[in-house]
Design an enzyme around this catalytic site. Structure first.
Site, PDB file in Angstrom:
ATOM      1  N   ASP A 156       0.952  -1.158   0.655  1.00  0.00           N
ATOM      2  CA  ASP A 156      -0.116   0.498   0.023  1.00  0.00           C
ATOM      3  C   ASP A 156       1.083   0.941  -0.539  1.00  0.00           C
ATOM      4  O   ASP A 156       2.237   0.829   0.107  1.00  0.00           O
ATOM      5  CB  ASP A 156      -1.283  -0.344   1.120  1.00  0.00           C
ATOM      6  CG  ASP A 156      -1.820   1.390   1.315  1.00  0.00           C
ATOM      7  OD1 ASP A 156      -2.774   1.353  -0.405  1.00  0.00           O
ATOM      8  OD2 ASP A 156      -2.148   1.607   2.619  1.00  0.00           O
ATOM      9  N   ASP A 210      -0.160   4.407   0.852  1.00  0.00           N
ATOM     10  CA  ASP A 210       0.144   6.114   1.870  1.00  0.00           C
ATOM     11  C   ASP A 210      -0.043   5.460   3.180  1.00  0.00           C
ATOM     12  O   ASP A 210      -0.589   4.614   4.048  1.00  0.00           O
ATOM     13  CB  ASP A 210      -1.485   6.534   1.853  1.00  0.00           C
ATOM     14  CG  ASP A 210      -1.695   7.122   0.535  1.00  0.00           C
ATOM     15  OD1 ASP A 210      -0.608   7.265  -0.284  1.00  0.00           O
ATOM     16  OD2 ASP A 210      -2.421   7.444  -0.323  1.00  0.00           O
ATOM     17  N   ASP A 214      -0.667  -0.262   6.626  1.00  0.00           N
ATOM     18  CA  ASP A 214      -1.806   0.488   7.808  1.00  0.00           C
ATOM     19  C   ASP A 214      -2.889   0.614   7.403  1.00  0.00           C
ATOM     20  O   ASP A 214      -3.445   0.577   8.441  1.00  0.00           O
ATOM     21  CB  ASP A 214      -0.883   2.144   7.164  1.00  0.00           C
ATOM     22  CG  ASP A 214      -2.112   2.343   6.320  1.00  0.00           C
ATOM     23  OD1 ASP A 214      -2.836   3.592   7.227  1.00  0.00           O
ATOM     24  OD2 ASP A 214      -2.519   2.728   5.279  1.00  0.00           O
TER      25      ASP A 214
END
Length: 281
Positions: free
Chosen positions: A18, A20, A192
């Site tokens: 991922d 961001d 996250d």
């Protein structure tokens, strides 16, 4: 410590990241808000709201319902944006805005995966016009991102062609495994957000990075490793080992163009509506 170079006779493997708050310290799309304002694509109110949304994003992110409202908002926001102008703005400001917020720990992991012979794939809900250049900057081999429909006039129509979010990310990972011959049981994934659980559970080595509370609970229950990245650093300040030429980023799925710049604005707008207050025009 990652394993040594894969046996040349073994199935191919990859590491799926991922973007961001996993590879970079902020929202990739929100980071470009000032540049889009200077380019005339968004107004001053949007810039101010984006600053607030960036704070909210860093504090806890957005849940599933907020992300769905975000998708609807983005399709209306970027309608009429000239795609070439968006790409030029991103290219002109990429190094100044993104290079300083790349996590040193993530850059090290990317190096180690490449050294071990694994492909590196960025899988992001942000728009392709933003994610592809960042993928090249990082030396990624593939990019999966959201894409919007572009009309004959070279502008976004406001329709979303592909939304790289939640289960769709996992579908893209499995599709890549088929097309590129990856053995997912030997692949790695990092995120996250709890919305990326489908992607994480599709590989043999999932990792939670700076996880939100829901993902932390899930990772603890499943005994997934939890990593903390907290050292943003410019790539040129790192060891010369990372000065590899960018690998061409291949769009494996597609994405909501850089218009996703105000991705988190939907969170802000929905909160204001929930409180019964109308957003300023």
């Amino acid at each position: 410590m990652l394993s040594v170079v894969e046996n040349c006779f073994s199935p191919r493997t990859a590491a799926f990241f991922d973007l961001d708050k996993t590879v970079i310290a902020k929202s990739s799309t929100l980071t470009f808000s000032k540049s889009f304002y200077q380019g005339g694509l968004i107004n001053r109110r949007a810039v101010l709201r984006t600053a607030y949304t960036q704070f909210v994003f860093l504090a806890g992110g957005a849940d599933h319902d907020q992300m769905e409202r975000m998708r609807e908002y983005l399709s209306a926001l970027c309608k009429g944006w000239n795609v070439q102008q968006v790409k030029e703005i991103v290219a002109e400001t990429l190094h100044d805005l993104i290079d300083p917020i790349i996590y040193d720990e993530a850059a090290t992991l990317i190096e180690e995966h490449h050294t071990a012979g694994r492909d590196v794939v960025i899988v992001s809900t942000s728009g392709a016009e933003v994610v592809e250049p960042i993928g090249e900057l990082l030396g990624a081999d593939r990019v999966v991102a959201t894409r919007m429909v572009v009309g004959d006039d070279g502008c976004f129509t406001g329709e979303i062609e592909y939304y790289a979010y939640g289960p769709t990310k996992a579908e893209a990972v499995r599709a890549l495994a088929v097309s590129d011959g990856y053995d997912l049981s030997r692949c790695y994934a990092y995120s996250d957000s709890v919305t990326d659980v489908p992607m994480l559970e599709s590989v043999g080595h999932p990792h939670a990075v700076n996880p939100d509370r829901a993902l932390r609970r899930e990772a603890t229950l499943r005994e997934w490793p939890i990593l903390v990245f907290n050292r943003p650093v410019r790539l040129k300040q790192r060891l010369p080992a990372f000065s590899m030429p960018p690998r061409p980023a291949l769009v494996a799925a597609a994405a909501v163009g850089a218009a996703a710049v105000t991705a988190g604005l939907v969170w802000y707008a929905s909160r204001r509506r929930t409180a019964g207050a109308a957003l300023p025009g």
